[in-house]
Design a protein around this motif. Sequence first.
Motif, short mmCIF file in Angstrom:
data_model
loop_
_atom_site.label_atom_id
_atom_site.label_comp_id
_atom_site.label_asym_id
_atom_site.label_seq_id
_atom_site.Cartn_x
_atom_site.Cartn_y
_atom_site.Cartn_z
N GLY A 154 -73.70 -48.82 -37.38
CA GLY A 154 -73.85 -47.48 -37.97
C GLY A 154 -72.93 -46.44 -37.36
N LYS A 155 -71.80 -46.87 -36.81
CA LYS A 155 -70.86 -45.95 -36.16
C LYS A 155 -69.64 -45.75 -37.04
N LEU A 156 -69.84 -45.18 -38.19
CA LEU A 156 -68.75 -44.98 -39.14
C LEU A 156 -67.68 -44.05 -38.58
N ASP A 157 -68.07 -43.08 -37.75
CA ASP A 157 -67.09 -42.14 -37.20
C ASP A 157 -66.12 -42.81 -36.24
N LYS A 158 -66.47 -43.98 -35.71
CA LYS A 158 -65.59 -44.69 -34.78
C LYS A 158 -64.70 -45.72 -35.47
N ILE A 159 -64.92 -45.95 -36.76
CA ILE A 159 -64.15 -46.95 -37.50
C ILE A 159 -62.82 -46.35 -37.92
N ASP A 160 -61.75 -47.09 -37.67
CA ASP A 160 -60.44 -46.69 -38.16
C ASP A 160 -60.42 -46.87 -39.67
N LEU A 161 -60.02 -45.85 -40.37
CA LEU A 161 -60.07 -45.85 -41.83
C LEU A 161 -59.23 -46.99 -42.43
N GLU A 162 -58.06 -47.24 -41.86
CA GLU A 162 -57.21 -48.32 -42.36
C GLU A 162 -57.87 -49.68 -42.17
N ASP A 163 -58.56 -49.87 -41.03
CA ASP A 163 -59.25 -51.14 -40.80
C ASP A 163 -60.39 -51.33 -41.78
N TYR A 164 -61.15 -50.28 -42.02
CA TYR A 164 -62.26 -50.37 -42.96
C TYR A 164 -61.75 -50.73 -44.36
N LEU A 165 -60.75 -49.99 -44.82
CA LEU A 165 -60.23 -50.25 -46.16
C LEU A 165 -59.49 -51.59 -46.22
N GLY A 166 -58.92 -52.03 -45.10
CA GLY A 166 -58.29 -53.35 -45.05
C GLY A 166 -59.32 -54.45 -45.17
N ALA A 167 -60.47 -54.26 -44.53
CA ALA A 167 -61.55 -55.25 -44.65
C ALA A 167 -62.07 -55.30 -46.08
N VAL A 168 -62.20 -54.15 -46.71
CA VAL A 168 -62.63 -54.11 -48.11
C VAL A 168 -61.63 -54.85 -48.99
N ALA A 169 -60.34 -54.63 -48.75
CA ALA A 169 -59.31 -55.31 -49.55
C ALA A 169 -59.33 -56.82 -49.31
N ALA A 170 -59.56 -57.25 -48.06
CA ALA A 170 -59.61 -58.68 -47.76
C ALA A 170 -60.81 -59.33 -48.45
N ILE A 171 -61.94 -58.66 -48.45
CA ILE A 171 -63.12 -59.20 -49.13
C ILE A 171 -62.89 -59.24 -50.64
N ARG A 172 -62.26 -58.21 -51.18
CA ARG A 172 -61.96 -58.18 -52.61
C ARG A 172 -61.05 -59.35 -53.00
N ARG A 173 -60.02 -59.58 -52.19
CA ARG A 173 -59.13 -60.72 -52.46
C ARG A 173 -59.89 -62.04 -52.39
N ARG A 174 -60.77 -62.17 -51.41
CA ARG A 174 -61.54 -63.40 -51.26
C ARG A 174 -62.43 -63.62 -52.48
N LEU A 175 -63.07 -62.57 -52.96
CA LEU A 175 -63.94 -62.71 -54.13
C LEU A 175 -63.14 -63.08 -55.38
N GLN A 176 -61.93 -62.62 -55.48
CA GLN A 176 -61.11 -62.91 -56.66
C GLN A 176 -60.47 -64.30 -56.58
N GLU A 177 -59.96 -64.66 -55.41
CA GLU A 177 -59.21 -65.90 -55.28
C GLU A 177 -60.09 -67.10 -54.97
N ASP A 178 -61.04 -66.92 -54.07
CA ASP A 178 -61.86 -68.04 -53.61
C ASP A 178 -63.32 -67.58 -53.54
N PRO A 179 -64.04 -67.61 -54.66
CA PRO A 179 -65.43 -67.13 -54.64
C PRO A 179 -66.27 -67.90 -53.62
N PRO A 180 -67.26 -67.23 -53.03
CA PRO A 180 -68.06 -67.87 -51.99
C PRO A 180 -68.96 -68.95 -52.58
N SER A 181 -69.43 -69.79 -51.68
CA SER A 181 -70.39 -70.80 -52.12
C SER A 181 -71.71 -70.11 -52.46
N THR A 182 -72.59 -70.84 -53.13
CA THR A 182 -73.87 -70.27 -53.54
C THR A 182 -74.70 -69.89 -52.31
#
Length: 189
Positions: free
Chosen positions: A146-174
């Motif tokens: 819950g420490k959003l103020d300590k998160i680097d904005l680029e890292d947060y948005l980079g993690a979101v982009a990595a998860i988005r790519r994963r969901l599009q390219e290689d969907p998770p197992s059930t």
Amino acid sequence: MAGRRERRNPRREVARRFRRDYDDPRLDLEAQVAQERPKALLFGIAVALGVYAVLFGLVYVAWMQGRVETAVLAKLSWIIMVPGLMIGAGAWLINRSRREYPIRQAVRAELARIEGKRGRLWCYTPLLPEKVEPGFKRACQLSREGKLDKIDLEDYLGAVAAIRRRLQEDPPSTELAEEVLQCLEGEAA
């Protein structure tokens, strides 16, 4: 009936929830900042030209009055480009930062709304690819704490982009999708 649909296809439900949470044009920091970069660059160029014009004007007036020789005028016309460029570059950097700051604050406010008190990104952590930057994992860990103020904005948005790519390219197992859904439902409760 919605509960049955979620249980039948948790992979689709995870992708739907992720899109609902993070597919927002207000979170596209790069696109918003890209609109402001040319304006800041133009401002820096204008300042550099202004400084050069003033300095060249002073040297030209001295040449017209005969206090400076023609050879010195030629040399000085090149030398005074250096301070003009340095001051223009400084003005460009300051103006770029001044233009980007409100955009970053708006994105951070939107992320604070999404994250809430307990965080949300950390629920999607199992979807991060194995080979990912350490900053992305740190952003997920800070989201969990819950420490959003300590998160680097680029890292947060980079993690979101990595998860988005994963969901599009290689969907998770059930099983993995059900784990993420359980985390999201536990977070909402």
